[in-house]
Design a protein around this motif. Structure first.
Motif, PDB file in Angstrom:
ATOM      1  N   ARG A   1       0.829  -1.204   0.000  1.00  0.00           N
ATOM      2  CA  ARG A   1       0.000   0.000   0.000  1.00  0.00           C
ATOM      3  C   ARG A   1       0.863   1.252   0.000  1.00  0.00           C
ATOM      4  N   THR A   2       0.396   2.289  -0.661  1.00  0.00           N
ATOM      5  CA  THR A   2       1.154   3.534  -0.762  1.00  0.00           C
ATOM      6  C   THR A   2       1.255   4.215   0.593  1.00  0.00           C
ATOM      7  N   ALA A   3       2.473   4.577   0.957  1.00  0.00           N
ATOM      8  CA  ALA A   3       2.725   5.290   2.212  1.00  0.00           C
ATOM      9  C   ALA A   3       3.375   6.630   1.868  1.00  0.00           C
ATOM     10  N   ALA A   4       2.580   7.686   1.814  1.00  0.00           N
ATOM     11  CA  ALA A   4       3.072   9.004   1.404  1.00  0.00           C
ATOM     12  C   ALA A   4       3.056  10.021   2.538  1.00  0.00           C
ATOM     13  N   GLU A   5       2.575   9.612   3.720  1.00  0.00           N
ATOM     14  CA  GLU A   5       2.636  10.486   4.889  1.00  0.00           C
ATOM     15  C   GLU A   5       3.861  10.101   5.716  1.00  0.00           C
ATOM     16  N   GLY A   6       4.048  10.748   6.841  1.00  0.00           N
ATOM     17  CA  GLY A   6       5.159  10.388   7.700  1.00  0.00           C
ATOM     18  C   GLY A   6       5.903  11.601   8.221  1.00  0.00           C
TER      19      GLY A   6
ATOM     20  N   GLU B   1      13.740   9.865   6.116  1.00  0.00           N
ATOM     21  CA  GLU B   1      12.294   9.956   5.901  1.00  0.00           C
ATOM     22  C   GLU B   1      11.666   8.607   6.223  1.00  0.00           C
ATOM     23  N   LEU B   2      10.758   8.615   7.197  1.00  0.00           N
ATOM     24  CA  LEU B   2      10.010   7.420   7.575  1.00  0.00           C
ATOM     25  C   LEU B   2       8.554   7.653   7.188  1.00  0.00           C
ATOM     26  N   ASN B   3       8.035   6.791   6.320  1.00  0.00           N
ATOM     27  CA  ASN B   3       6.688   6.984   5.774  1.00  0.00           C
ATOM     28  C   ASN B   3       5.655   6.076   6.416  1.00  0.00           C
ATOM     29  N   CYS B   4       4.412   6.553   6.416  1.00  0.00           N
ATOM     30  CA  CYS B   4       3.251   5.769   6.825  1.00  0.00           C
ATOM     31  C   CYS B   4       2.100   6.180   5.911  1.00  0.00           C
ATOM     32  N   GLU B   5       0.909   5.655   6.170  1.00  0.00           N
ATOM     33  CA  GLU B   5      -0.221   5.918   5.277  1.00  0.00           C
ATOM     34  C   GLU B   5      -1.028   7.156   5.661  1.00  0.00           C
ATOM     35  N   THR B   6      -1.077   7.493   6.948  1.00  0.00           N
ATOM     36  CA  THR B   6      -1.921   8.603   7.405  1.00  0.00           C
ATOM     37  C   THR B   6      -1.147   9.503   8.358  1.00  0.00           C
ATOM     38  N   ASP B   7      -1.561  10.785   8.439  1.00  0.00           N
ATOM     39  CA  ASP B   7      -0.926  11.701   9.377  1.00  0.00           C
ATOM     40  C   ASP B   7      -1.263  11.341  10.822  1.00  0.00           C
ATOM     41  N   PHE B   8      -2.330  10.563  11.021  1.00  0.00           N
ATOM     42  CA  PHE B   8      -2.676  10.099  12.364  1.00  0.00           C
ATOM     43  C   PHE B   8      -1.549   9.236  12.934  1.00  0.00           C
ATOM     44  N   VAL B   9      -1.041   8.305  12.136  1.00  0.00           N
ATOM     45  CA  VAL B   9       0.057   7.460  12.578  1.00  0.00           C
ATOM     46  C   VAL B   9       1.338   8.276  12.726  1.00  0.00           C
ATOM     47  N   ALA B  10       1.521   9.293  11.881  1.00  0.00           N
ATOM     48  CA  ALA B  10       2.712  10.142  12.001  1.00  0.00           C
ATOM     49  C   ALA B  10       2.762  10.850  13.356  1.00  0.00           C
TER      50      ALA B  10
END
Length: 381
Positions: free
Chosen positions: A110-115, A130-139
């Motif tokens: 899955r695309t992970a463009a937040e982080g 740069e550490l990426n995740c899927e949502t700004d909530f997880v960031a």
């Protein structure tokens, strides 16, 4: 009298048969209950928890809360592991980690463009990852932020002092050992496993995408700026710049002050080149062709059109070349003039060695494999 005795016999007989049937029913029922209970009480006398209903609701909630505090895993996964492990919290924690590895593997496409961007630095060096995740909530998750900061500190520790600029892909760090001093993480592990573990906790695809290492060997400073910071050392946009003084006896305080403002300028103005001399001939000619086509539509004489092209080309340089850009703090001057003023202040020529700008998610498209290629490029003098 004889008739009454005869009449009472059928009644007595009926009552006797009814008592016998009731006794048989009771015996069958008792046997059935004994059989059912034997399923729950084995021969060794130990009681096994087969169903969640056998644990009081208050105890269930307490165990769910404890395991969630230990792991930060989603509640539904926490409960599923506890139920499958008969509400044994230690076994459930092990099961949760196994489930997490499987789920993390499923989510990896899955695309992970937040982080977040995480930065660590000292007087002469800096590292950004740069550490990426899927949502700004997880960031905003505390464990995610801890991992990002730890990766930046690790990158700084392993940086090759002989390299002034070093962009790196995930493979550079993934197999290295990292010690995570955090109650919800596994302690000493590899970078790859640490990223997988955090992905399992937060329930999203988490990826170490890229990194950048910066240093200066001359008499100078590495200055940085982070924008949109949830806490020190973390942000969504980063600017790095090295300033070097020709005279090695020059105090560095003034260089640090101006360097920090130039790093902020880099984040705001997005320069592509350090100087006009570093703009490739192909890029200039391409821009000139575009401007010439626009000028031809004006219907003016060729000489006037050529002046229009050259004027717009100077404007292009002011937009993409750092030294030619208007200073974001004071647009009555440009970066070149700012450096000249700094050189006069310290009594020695000060130059920009390298700079880089990074932003979370830049260059990531719908295909996640494109996120593995470092996008930021350093600009050298």
């Amino acid at each position: 009298m004889a008739w009454g005795q005869v009449a009472r016999r059928p009644i007595a007989s009926f009552l006797s048969r009814a008592q016998q049937q009731a006794a048989q029913v009771y015996t069958c029922s008792a046997t059935s209950q004994t059989h059912l209970l034997s399923n729950h009480f084995p021969q060794n006398g130990m009681l096994h928890r087969r169903f969640s209903s056998e644990v009081p609701a208050s105890e269930q909630m307490s165990l769910i809360k404890q395991l969630r505090e230990r792991t930060s895993a989603p509640i539904k996964d926490v409960k599923a592991s506890l139920v499958s492990c008969n509400w044994d919290i230690e076994e459930a924690q092990k099961d949760l980690r196994k489930r997490g590895v499987i789920l993390a593997a499923k989510k990896s496409s899955r695309t992970a463009a937040e982080g977040l961007l995480a930065m660590a630095q000292d007087e002469k060096r800096a590292a950004v990852v740069e550490l990426n995740c899927e949502t700004d909530f997880v960031a905003r998750n505390e464990v995610f932020q801890y991992l990002a900061s730890s990766l930046a500190k690790m990158a700084l520790a392993v940086q090759d002092p002989g390299k002034l600029v070093f962009p790196f892909a995930p493979a550079y760090l993934e197999n290295m050992s990292i010690n995570l001093d955090h109650p919800k993480l596994s302690g000493e592990t590899t970078v790859r496993d640490a990223v997988t573990e955090v992905a399992a906790m937060v329930g999203e695809n988490v990826k170490l995408r890229r990194g950048f290492m910066f240093s200066t060997t001359g008499h100078g400073v590495v200055s940085s700026y982070l924008h949109n910071c949830p806490q020190p050392g973390l942000g969504r946009m980063a600017g790095l710049v090295t300033l070097v003084a020709e005279d090695s006896t020059v105090p560095l305080d003034a260089l640090k002050r101006v360097g920090s403002s130039i790093a902020m300028h880099i984040v705001a103005q997005k320069p592509l080149f350090l100087s006009k001399e570093l703009v490739s001939a192909a890029a200039i000619e391409s821009e000139r062709d575009v401007l010439r086509t626009q000028a031809e539509k004006s219907g003016k004489p060729p000489m006037a059109m050529e002046k229009m092209v050259e004027g717009r080309l100077r404007k292009y340089f002011e937009e993409v070349v750092l030294l030619e850009q208007k200073y974001v703090v004071n647009d009555s001057t440009n970066i070149k003039t700012l450096l000249n003023d700094l050189s006069k202040e310290v009594g020695s020529e000060v130059t920009i060695g390298n700079f880089v700008r990074m932003e979370v998610g830049e260059g990531i498209e719908s295909r996640p494999e494109e996120a593995d290629v470092p996008e930021a490029k350093a600009r050298a003098a």
